[in-house]
Design a protein around this motif. Structure first.
Motif, short mmCIF file in Angstrom:
data_model
loop_
_atom_site.label_atom_id
_atom_site.label_comp_id
_atom_site.label_asym_id
_atom_site.label_seq_id
_atom_site.Cartn_x
_atom_site.Cartn_y
_atom_site.Cartn_z
N GLN A 175 0.82 -1.21 0.00
CA GLN A 175 0.00 0.00 0.00
C GLN A 175 0.86 1.26 0.00
O GLN A 175 0.37 2.34 -0.29
N ARG A 176 2.16 1.14 0.28
CA ARG A 176 3.06 2.29 0.23
C ARG A 176 3.44 2.66 -1.20
O ARG A 176 4.03 3.70 -1.44
N GLY B 267 1.76 3.83 -4.10
CA GLY B 267 0.43 4.33 -4.39
C GLY B 267 0.25 4.99 -5.74
O GLY B 267 1.20 5.29 -6.45
N ASP C 294 4.80 6.22 -0.72
CA ASP C 294 4.28 6.84 0.49
C ASP C 294 5.29 6.69 1.63
O ASP C 294 5.49 5.60 2.15
N SER D 227 5.01 8.65 4.37
CA SER D 227 4.40 9.26 5.55
C SER D 227 4.47 8.31 6.74
O SER D 227 4.57 7.09 6.58
N ARG D 228 4.41 8.86 7.91
CA ARG D 228 4.51 8.06 9.12
C ARG D 228 3.41 7.01 9.20
O ARG D 228 3.65 5.86 9.53
N ASN D 229 2.18 7.42 8.92
CA ASN D 229 1.06 6.49 9.09
C ASN D 229 0.70 5.72 7.83
O ASN D 229 -0.17 4.86 7.86
N GLY D 230 1.35 6.01 6.70
CA GLY D 230 1.09 5.26 5.47
C GLY D 230 -0.30 5.45 4.90
O GLY D 230 -0.84 4.55 4.27
N ARG D 231 -0.87 6.65 5.05
CA ARG D 231 -2.23 6.88 4.60
C ARG D 231 -2.33 7.91 3.47
O ARG D 231 -3.39 8.46 3.23
N ARG D 232 -1.24 8.13 2.81
CA ARG D 232 -1.23 9.09 1.71
C ARG D 232 -2.19 8.62 0.62
O ARG D 232 -2.22 7.45 0.27
N ARG D 233 -2.96 9.57 0.04
CA ARG D 233 -3.92 9.22 -1.01
C ARG D 233 -3.69 9.98 -2.32
O ARG D 233 -4.27 9.64 -3.33
#
Length: 174
Positions: A127-128, A130, A143, A145-151
């Protein structure tokens, strides 16, 4: 999120190549230099072969099915790599190389990309890798980012989506 040499260099190079619109030898040399590749110069035939090969790299980014994503990366590894070994050169700490010493610049680029995608996928999760969530944007990204939630690929795309959503909510009901 941090990646090792291949997971960083290779994964970011994969995204940059997948997003590139100019795959001429001169443009590729600039891009490969930016990503710290020592094999930077590709001739026209190698540039054309890389452009074709990138059609197999792009689907890795944003693939929602982990099993399919793994198959895609394994296919790239099968073609691009010859061995895995630990290397120390040019002041870098120990890191993995996915190809034997060769003067084939295209082979080295492919091995770096395939190895980087594999390390990123195994070390950080698929999922990283993207693809931008804005309709009409096909930009891919890694991705970190710390939380891995980049969209989204950029703040500009995120803002466009958020502004459109705000405007849609603000419209009076008909």
């Amino acid at each position: 999120m941090q990646f090792n040499h291949y997971g960083g260099t290779g994964a970011f190079l994969a995204a940059a190549l997948a997003n590139a619109t100019d795959l001429s030898p001169a443009a590729l040399e600039r891009l490969l230099t930016e990503h710290e590749m020592t094999s930077r110069r590709l001739d026209r035939a190698q540039a054309a072969a890389l452009a074709t090969w990138l059609d197999r790299v792009r689907p890795v980014f944003g693939e929602p099915d982990p099993a399919r994503q793994i198959r895609l990366v394994n296919d790239l590894l099968t073609e691009a790599t010859t061995s895995v070994r630990i290397s120390v050169h040019d002041g870098h700490p120990p890191h993995l190389h996915y190809i034997n010493d060769t003067d084939d610049r295209l082979a080295r680029v492919k091995a770096t990309v395939a190895g980087g995608l594999a390390v990123a996928l195994c070390g950080a999760g698929g999922q990283r890798l993207g693809r931008c969530g804005r309709d009409g944007c096909a930009t891919v990204y890694v991705d970190t980012s710390r939380n891995g939630r980049r969209r989204f690929c950029s703040l500009a795309c995120a803002n466009r989506v958020n502004v459109a959503a705000h405007r849609a909510r603000a419209r009076p009901a008909a």
